[in-house]
Each structure stands twice: as structure tokens, then as C-alpha cells.
Design an enzyme around this catalytic site. Structure first.
Site, short mmCIF file in Angstrom:
data_model
loop_
_atom_site.label_atom_id
_atom_site.label_comp_id
_atom_site.label_asym_id
_atom_site.label_seq_id
_atom_site.Cartn_x
_atom_site.Cartn_y
_atom_site.Cartn_z
CG HIS A 163 -1.89 -1.09 1.25
ND1 HIS A 163 -3.13 -0.99 0.66
CD2 HIS A 163 -1.80 -2.36 1.72
CE1 HIS A 163 -3.77 -2.14 0.79
NE2 HIS A 163 -2.97 -3.00 1.42
CD GLU A 212 -8.97 -3.03 -3.68
OE1 GLU A 212 -8.59 -4.15 -4.06
OE2 GLU A 212 -9.96 -2.86 -2.94
CB CYS A 221 -9.20 -1.25 0.15
SG CYS A 221 -7.74 -2.32 0.14
N GLY A 224 -6.25 -1.78 3.00
CA GLY A 224 -5.91 -0.37 2.80
C GLY A 224 -6.28 0.48 4.00
N1 LIG Z 1 -6.09 -5.34 -4.76
C1 LIG Z 1 -5.45 -5.95 -3.63
C2 LIG Z 1 -6.19 -7.11 -3.05
C3 LIG Z 1 -7.59 -6.77 -2.51
C4 LIG Z 1 -7.59 -5.95 -1.23
C5 LIG Z 1 -8.97 -5.76 -0.69
N2 LIG Z 1 -9.95 -5.13 -1.43
C6 LIG Z 1 -9.06 -5.56 0.80
O1 LIG Z 1 -10.20 -5.38 1.27
O2 LIG Z 1 -8.07 -5.64 1.51
C7 LIG Z 1 -4.03 -6.41 -4.01
O3 LIG Z 1 -3.81 -6.82 -5.16
O4 LIG Z 1 -3.13 -6.35 -3.16
#
Ligand SMILES: N[C@@H](CCC[C@H](N)C(=O)O)C(=O)O
Length: 281
Positions: A163, A212, A221, A224
Site C-alpha cells: 500500500h 486498488e 479496501c 488499505g
Molecule cells: N487489490 C489488492 C487485493 C484486494 C484488497 C482488498 N480489497 C481488501 O479489502 O483488503 C491487491 O492486489 O493487493
């Protein structure tokens, strides 16, 4: 091939959940690309496969809309807990789920016989990749980056997945469709990155939008929100050991960051419907 699925969401971060406890007779990366596009297919932020595990009650594998696999998903793991409990597969109020970023423990909050919300021990936030020098005796030094003709300050945080947390103002007005891909593909992050845009409302409350990796702008997220609270504690905007409300487009998550950056997340898990997908592969 007919694939039975359940559509679920956590704060409107919606995924297609498939019971793979007896095996996975398809390529999940390809299936996510086929089922996720909105308007043309079922439509979701991605696909989540619930698999058998040798080391936990079940294993979660999650795939973004573009078919890439994420190592962890905070909103999906709550829904996996609800799926296992509500379907009588694992009717314990404390369960463990194996993920590509380790085993997570979930406390299921049951109302009228079904899981309404879940508290997840998310593990420790780490300030990686080391895009910024971190000195434990001082607040994190924010790295300045140039994107879309503007200077932004970012803190890189890992919640098992990467992140980049940006504290700024006026997040409602940001054109994420335009600037999101530039953040996602910054050269600092060779595996691409999830980017959170944060406004600090007060010391117990932040607002967040997210772009994302692999899915674009989503309504929430979980990892996140955890990474954002950790970054804000590290930089002195929020306090450790206090529950912080994180307002997202799709709802609110409650995050507590301990002194050692262990993170606890609480939020809702909702089922929308079940269906059968005719997969022509
Ligand atoms: N896009 C992220 C994976 C998904 C994260 C998610 N929506 C959450 O709630 O944590 C990745 O590829 O790291």
C-alpha cells in the site's frame, strides 16, 4: 461448466465467492477475468475461492478483476468467515483462515443465527518496501513523489500486500480514474501498489478513497484501511491503541493499531445472492 457462486460484499467491496473446498476445476486467474467485468458478466471487484486448508479452518485465495492474485483481502476474509458459518461448514465463533500472507484469526459476531460483522486480527503492518527511511525515534519521513504534475507525500506500508498511503485534502474531488493508474504503476513498486487517499477528520476518524492494484477504484479496501491507520499513527496524525473509524464510499471500518503495529479490523459482511454461472472455457 456450471459454477455455483455467492455474491457477497464488505462495505461494498464486492466479490464472487466460490466454494472450492472439494477442489478447483478451473483456472482462477482466467475465471476472475471472465466473471468480474461489470455490465458484461456477473460483475464484481474480483473472485474469491474458499479452499481446504491443512493448517487452518479454510484457505482464502482472492483474485482481482484483472486476474492477478492478491496476497490478502480484508473485506473478503470477513465474508469468507460469514460463508463458512452461515452455511454450517464451520460453526465456531472463532475461526482461522489461511491466506498467502499468513493465518488470520476471525471473531464472528452472530445476530439471529447469521454472521453480521467480523473482527479480524490482521497481523503487523510493516513499513515496506523501504521507499522511505524509517527511524523508530522519529515520525516516518514521508517520501515526496511527482504524479500527474503534482507533488504528493506517500508512506509505503505492507499488510501482506503493498500500500501507498497519501494524506491529502479534498479527496472527494480527486479524479482517480485518471490518476489512479499512474500511482498503481509507480517504479518504486515493481509489483504495482494499492493507493489510499486519506483525509484526517480528527484523531479517531479518517476518510479514505482507494485505487486498488488490479481492480481500480473500489468502494472499500480492508487492508488499505489498516495500512492507512498504521501510516497515520506512524506519522503522528492518529494515536496507537485507539479504535479509529475509517469512512469509505461503501461504509465504515473500525481499525485499531497497537503500539507494535499489530492491527485489528472490525467491519460488516453481507450476502447479496447466489447464482450459477455458465462458464464456456
Ligand atoms: N487489490 C489488492 C487485493 C484486494 C484488497 C482488498 N480489497 C481488501 O479489502 O483488503 C491487491 O492486489 O493487493
Amino acid at each position: 461448466m456450471q459454477i455455483k457462486f455467492t455474491k457477497m460484499h464488505g462495505c461494498a467491496n464486492d466479490y464472487i465467492y466460490i466454494n472450492c473446498l472439494d477442489g478447483m476445476p478451473f483456472d482462477p486467474n482466467e475465471l476472475a477475468k471472465v466473471m468480474s467485468p461489470r455490465h458484461f458478466s456477473v460483475g464484481a471487484d474480483g473472485v474469491v475461492c474458499i479452499c481446504a486448508s491443512d493448517v487452518a479452518d479454510a484457505k482464502m485465495r482472492m483474485f482481482n478483476l484483472d486476474g492477478s492474485e492478491g496476497k490478502m483481502c480484508g473485506n473478503a476474509i470477513r465474508c469468507v468467515g460469514k460463508y463458512l458459518y452461515d452455511n454450517g461448514i464451520c460453526q465456531k465463533e472463532e475461526i482461522t483462515i489461511e491466506t498467502l500472507s499468513g493465518i488470520k484469526t476471525l471473531a464472528l459476531h452472530v445476530e439471529d443465527g447469521a454472521v453480521a460483522s467480523v473482527t479480524v486480527q490482521m497481523g503487523q503492518a510493516t513499513f515496506e518496501p523501504k521507499l522511505i527511511p524509517i527511524d523508530d525515534t522519529e515520525p516516518a519521513i514521508l517520501k515526496e513523489i511527482e504524479v500527474a504534475g503534482k507533488t504528493w507525500k506517500t508512506t509505503a506500508v505492507s499488510m501482506g500486500n503493498p500500500h501507498s498511503v497519501i494524506v491529502t485534502e479534498g479527496i472527494d474531488a480527486l479524479d482517480l480514474e485518471k490518476i489512479g493508474p499512474e500511482f498503481e504503476n509507480l517504479p518504486y513498486f515493481p509489483e504495482r501498489v494499492n493507493t489510499e487517499f486519506i483525509e484526517v477528520v480528527d484523531r479517531r476518524h479518517i476518510k479514505m478513497r482507494v485505487w486498488e492494484r488490479g481492480s481500480g477504484e473500489t468502494y472499500a479496501c480492508g487492508t488499505g484501511a489498516c495500512g492507512s491507520v498504521a501510516a497515520c499513527v506512524k506519522n503522528g496524525f492518529l494515536d496507537a491503541n485507539e479504535q479509529v473509524a475509517v469512512d469509505l464510499i461503501g461504509g465504515t471500518l473500525y481499525i485499531k493499531c497497537c503500539d507494535n503495529f499489530d492491527i485489528e479490523m472490525t467491519g460488516p459482511a453481507k450476502k447479496v445472492y447466489e447464482g450459477i454461472f455458465e462458464y464456456e472455457n
